[in-house]
Scaffold this motif. Structure first.
Motif, PDB file in Angstrom:
ATOM      1  N   HIS A 120     -56.434  74.937 -30.917  1.00 21.16           N
ATOM      2  CA  HIS A 120     -57.600  74.310 -31.545  1.00 21.16           C
ATOM      3  C   HIS A 120     -57.200  73.693 -32.880  1.00 21.16           C
ATOM      4  N   ASP A 121     -57.680  72.477 -33.153  1.00 22.98           N
ATOM      5  CA  ASP A 121     -57.600  71.866 -34.480  1.00 22.98           C
ATOM      6  C   ASP A 121     -56.156  71.853 -34.995  1.00 22.98           C
ATOM      7  N   TYR A 122     -55.897  72.451 -36.150  1.00 20.41           N
ATOM      8  CA  TYR A 122     -54.555  72.552 -36.735  1.00 20.41           C
ATOM      9  C   TYR A 122     -53.556  73.090 -35.714  1.00 20.41           C
ATOM     10  N   GLY A 123     -53.989  74.087 -34.928  1.00 14.43           N
ATOM     11  CA  GLY A 123     -53.124  74.665 -33.910  1.00 14.43           C
ATOM     12  C   GLY A 123     -52.711  73.675 -32.844  1.00 14.43           C
ATOM     13  N   SER A 124     -53.529  72.628 -32.620  1.00 17.98           N
ATOM     14  CA  SER A 124     -53.160  71.604 -31.643  1.00 17.98           C
ATOM     15  C   SER A 124     -51.910  70.850 -32.088  1.00 17.98           C
ATOM     16  N   SER A 125     -51.806  70.587 -33.377  1.00 16.58           N
ATOM     17  CA  SER A 125     -50.604  69.915 -33.889  1.00 16.58           C
ATOM     18  C   SER A 125     -49.382  70.801 -33.733  1.00 16.58           C
ATOM     19  N   VAL A 126     -49.557  72.110 -33.953  1.00 20.49           N
ATOM     20  CA  VAL A 126     -48.454  73.055 -33.753  1.00 20.49           C
ATOM     21  C   VAL A 126     -48.029  73.047 -32.287  1.00 20.49           C
ATOM     22  N   ALA A 127     -49.005  73.016 -31.386  1.00 24.39           N
ATOM     23  CA  ALA A 127     -48.694  72.979 -29.956  1.00 24.39           C
ATOM     24  C   ALA A 127     -47.965  71.689 -29.583  1.00 24.39           C
ATOM     25  N   GLN A 128     -48.364  70.576 -30.181  1.00 21.75           N
ATOM     26  CA  GLN A 128     -47.673  69.307 -29.918  1.00 21.75           C
ATOM     27  C   GLN A 128     -46.213  69.379 -30.361  1.00 21.75           C
ATOM     28  N   GLU A 129     -45.967  70.000 -31.511  1.00 23.14           N
ATOM     29  CA  GLU A 129     -44.592  70.155 -31.990  1.00 23.14           C
ATOM     30  C   GLU A 129     -43.789  71.041 -31.045  1.00 23.14           C
ATOM     31  N   LEU A 130     -44.398  72.108 -30.535  1.00 20.56           N
ATOM     32  CA  LEU A 130     -43.699  72.982 -29.588  1.00 20.56           C
ATOM     33  C   LEU A 130     -43.396  72.242 -28.287  1.00 20.56           C
ATOM     34  N   LEU A 131     -44.329  71.416 -27.836  1.00 20.71           N
ATOM     35  CA  LEU A 131     -44.076  70.607 -26.642  1.00 20.71           C
ATOM     36  C   LEU A 131     -42.894  69.661 -26.867  1.00 20.71           C
ATOM     37  N   ALA A 132     -42.871  69.022 -28.045  1.00 20.03           N
ATOM     38  CA  ALA A 132     -41.771  68.105 -28.354  1.00 20.03           C
ATOM     39  C   ALA A 132     -40.431  68.835 -28.338  1.00 20.03           C
ATOM     40  N   ARG A 133     -40.408  70.050 -28.873  1.00 17.73           N
ATOM     41  CA  ARG A 133     -39.169  70.824 -28.892  1.00 17.73           C
ATOM     42  C   ARG A 133     -38.718  71.184 -27.483  1.00 17.73           C
ATOM     43  N   GLU A 134     -39.677  71.534 -26.628  1.00 25.36           N
ATOM     44  CA  GLU A 134     -39.279  71.857 -25.252  1.00 25.36           C
ATOM     45  C   GLU A 134     -38.689  70.625 -24.565  1.00 25.36           C
ATOM     46  N   GLN A 135     -39.275  69.466 -24.801  1.00 27.51           N
ATOM     47  CA  GLN A 135     -38.769  68.233 -24.185  1.00 27.51           C
ATOM     48  C   GLN A 135     -37.370  67.889 -24.691  1.00 27.51           C
ATOM     49  N   GLU A 136     -37.037  68.359 -25.876  1.00 23.06           N
ATOM     50  CA  GLU A 136     -35.692  68.150 -26.438  1.00 23.06           C
ATOM     51  C   GLU A 136     -34.725  69.259 -26.040  1.00 23.06           C
ATOM     52  N   GLY A 137     -35.203  70.219 -25.244  1.00 21.31           N
ATOM     53  CA  GLY A 137     -34.354  71.325 -24.813  1.00 21.31           C
ATOM     54  C   GLY A 137     -34.078  72.344 -25.893  1.00 21.31           C
ATOM     55  N   LEU A 138     -34.965  72.443 -26.862  1.00 23.73           N
ATOM     56  CA  LEU A 138     -34.726  73.313 -28.015  1.00 23.73           C
ATOM     57  C   LEU A 138     -35.490  74.630 -27.976  1.00 23.73           C
ATOM     58  N   LEU A 139     -36.437  74.774 -27.060  1.00 25.14           N
ATOM     59  CA  LEU A 139     -37.215  76.009 -26.998  1.00 25.14           C
ATOM     60  C   LEU A 139     -36.521  77.032 -26.095  1.00 25.14           C
ATOM     61  N   PRO A 140     -36.468  78.293 -26.521  1.00 30.22           N
ATOM     62  CA  PRO A 140     -35.862  79.328 -25.681  1.00 30.22           C
ATOM     63  C   PRO A 140     -36.826  79.889 -24.640  1.00 30.22           C
ATOM     64  N   PHE A 141     -38.002  79.319 -24.517  1.00 29.99           N
ATOM     65  CA  PHE A 141     -38.967  79.738 -23.496  1.00 29.99           C
ATOM     66  C   PHE A 141     -39.628  78.489 -22.920  1.00 29.99           C
ATOM     67  N   HIS A 142     -40.315  78.666 -21.793  1.00 29.74           N
ATOM     68  CA  HIS A 142     -40.977  77.553 -21.112  1.00 29.74           C
ATOM     69  C   HIS A 142     -42.482  77.578 -21.404  1.00 29.74           C
ATOM     70  N   ILE A 143     -43.066  76.403 -21.642  1.00 29.07           N
ATOM     71  CA  ILE A 143     -44.512  76.275 -21.797  1.00 29.07           C
ATOM     72  C   ILE A 143     -45.083  75.894 -20.432  1.00 29.07           C
ATOM     73  N   GLN A 144     -45.899  76.777 -19.854  1.00 28.16           N
ATOM     74  CA  GLN A 144     -46.432  76.560 -18.506  1.00 28.16           C
ATOM     75  C   GLN A 144     -47.508  75.487 -18.465  1.00 28.16           C
ATOM     76  N   GLN A 145     -48.515  75.639 -19.309  1.00 30.67           N
ATOM     77  CA  GLN A 145     -49.589  74.661 -19.378  1.00 30.67           C
ATOM     78  C   GLN A 145     -50.253  74.772 -20.742  1.00 30.67           C
ATOM     79  N   VAL A 146     -50.952  73.710 -21.124  1.00 26.79           N
ATOM     80  CA  VAL A 146     -51.550  73.664 -22.455  1.00 26.79           C
ATOM     81  C   VAL A 146     -52.992  73.181 -22.342  1.00 26.79           C
ATOM     82  N   CYS A 147     -53.876  73.895 -23.017  1.00 24.69           N
ATOM     83  CA  CYS A 147     -55.273  73.490 -23.102  1.00 24.69           C
ATOM     84  C   CYS A 147     -55.603  73.264 -24.575  1.00 24.69           C
ATOM     85  N   PHE A 148     -56.148  72.105 -24.868  1.00 26.72           N
ATOM     86  CA  PHE A 148     -56.512  71.761 -26.237  1.00 26.72           C
ATOM     87  C   PHE A 148     -58.029  71.809 -26.410  1.00 26.72           C
ATOM     88  N   LEU A 149     -58.453  72.338 -27.545  1.00 30.69           N
ATOM     89  CA  LEU A 149     -59.826  72.188 -28.005  1.00 30.69           C
ATOM     90  C   LEU A 149     -59.821  71.140 -29.120  1.00 30.69           C
TER      91      LEU A 149
END
Length: 305
Positions: A120-149
């Protein structure tokens, strides 16, 4: 895909209930991030679901949705640095990227290999950054799905309140320190649908969390995220456009800051957009109408499992 949820005023999903703020704090645990104490909550069993809160509030925002989600998930949340019951260092260089580091380290430290995000809100930007990191192969875990408020996923259509503009101005430090309960209540209540305003005891809780541990003194530092969103716009919007996991936006369309216009922009820029519009719901859908949000989340989850 576009859905419009019927107005379900007064409806409550199974397990709905309001948890006392004191009990919420008592049930939490603290851990250290860079020498600072971070408040966290965990409950339930099942596939891990991480909840990311907004500005200027805290994980408490999720308390009405919490027991519903905990029926099916291991639900995890925390108060980001500078928010709620976590430490609020006065001279810290707060940033979305740093908060993403906090979540990344916490999730990794818990040994989780795969999580879903509900932001939600500020947290949505944090989630976007985490998504970007996963796409760059930088996250040590997988994001299954994301729901934004409701949140400023696209800064070009974000419509901040006057108090937010003032906090982001050169006078921000003075505005932050001088923020009164009355000014806070007037601005904060504007975020809600006129038909679902927060009650006095809710405002008591939100104000307590905001001012806890000298929180008023750092609001102008936290709100730097408005500039970050502009600077990282291409990266964070690209993270949405390039995502391979399922995404859903649940939009309270009565939100004056990031409501109907944000949902329209989402439909314009995201391929095969999955949007659920909530009528007569403002900026805090999970607080204003937890039952509707729960049903929209549960439907989204079942579609992809």
């Amino acid at each position: 895909m576009e859905q419009v949820m019927p107005d379900a005023s007064g409806e409550r999903a199974p397990g709905a209930g309001n948890e006392n703020l004191e009990h919420w704090q008592q049930q939490g645990k603290w851990f250290s991030y860079g020498g600072y104490a971070i408040f966290s909550r965990m409950a339930g069993q099942g596939d891990p679901l991480v909840l990311l809160h907004g500005f200027p509030t805290a994980s408490w925002d999720w308390n009405r949705l919490w027991p519903m989600l905990a029926q099916h998930h291991q639900v995890l949340t925390l108060d980001m640095l500078g928010f709620g019951f976590s430490d609020k260092p006065p001279l810290y260089d707060y940033s979305i990227e740093d908060q993403a580091d906090l979540f990344e380290g916490w999730i990794t430290g818990l040994g989780l290999k795969s999580v879903s995000l509900f932001a939600h809100d500020y947290g949505s930007s944090v989630a976007q950054e985490l998504l970007a990191r996963e796409q760059e192969g930088l996250l040590p875990f997988h994001i299954q799905q994301v729901c934004f408020l409701n949140g400023a996923l696209f800064p070009e259509v974000h419509n901040p309140l006057l108090i937010q503009k003032l906090l982001h101005s050169p006078l921000g430090g003075l505005i932050s320190l001088g923020l009164t309960r009355r000014t806070f209540e007037r601005s904060f209540t504007r975020l809600f649908s006129p038909g679902r305003p927060p009650e006095k005891n809710d405002l008591d809780d939100f104000w307590y969390l905001l001012t806890y541990n000298n929180g008023r003194g750092i609001l102008h530092r936290l709100i730097h995220f408005m500039e970050e969103r502009r600077c990282h716009r291409n990266r964070w919007v690209g993270a949405l456009q390039n995502a391979t996991q399922p995404l859903r936006l649940i939009s309270g369309v009565a939100d004056p800051v990031s409501g109907a216009a944000m949902a329209r922009r989402y439909r314009e820029l995201i391929t095969e957009p999955d949007v659920v519009s909530l009528r007569n719901v403002g900026h805090y859908p999970h607080f204003e109408s937890a039952g509707e949000v729960y049903r929209a989340w549960r439907e989204f989850w079942k579609q992809h499992h």
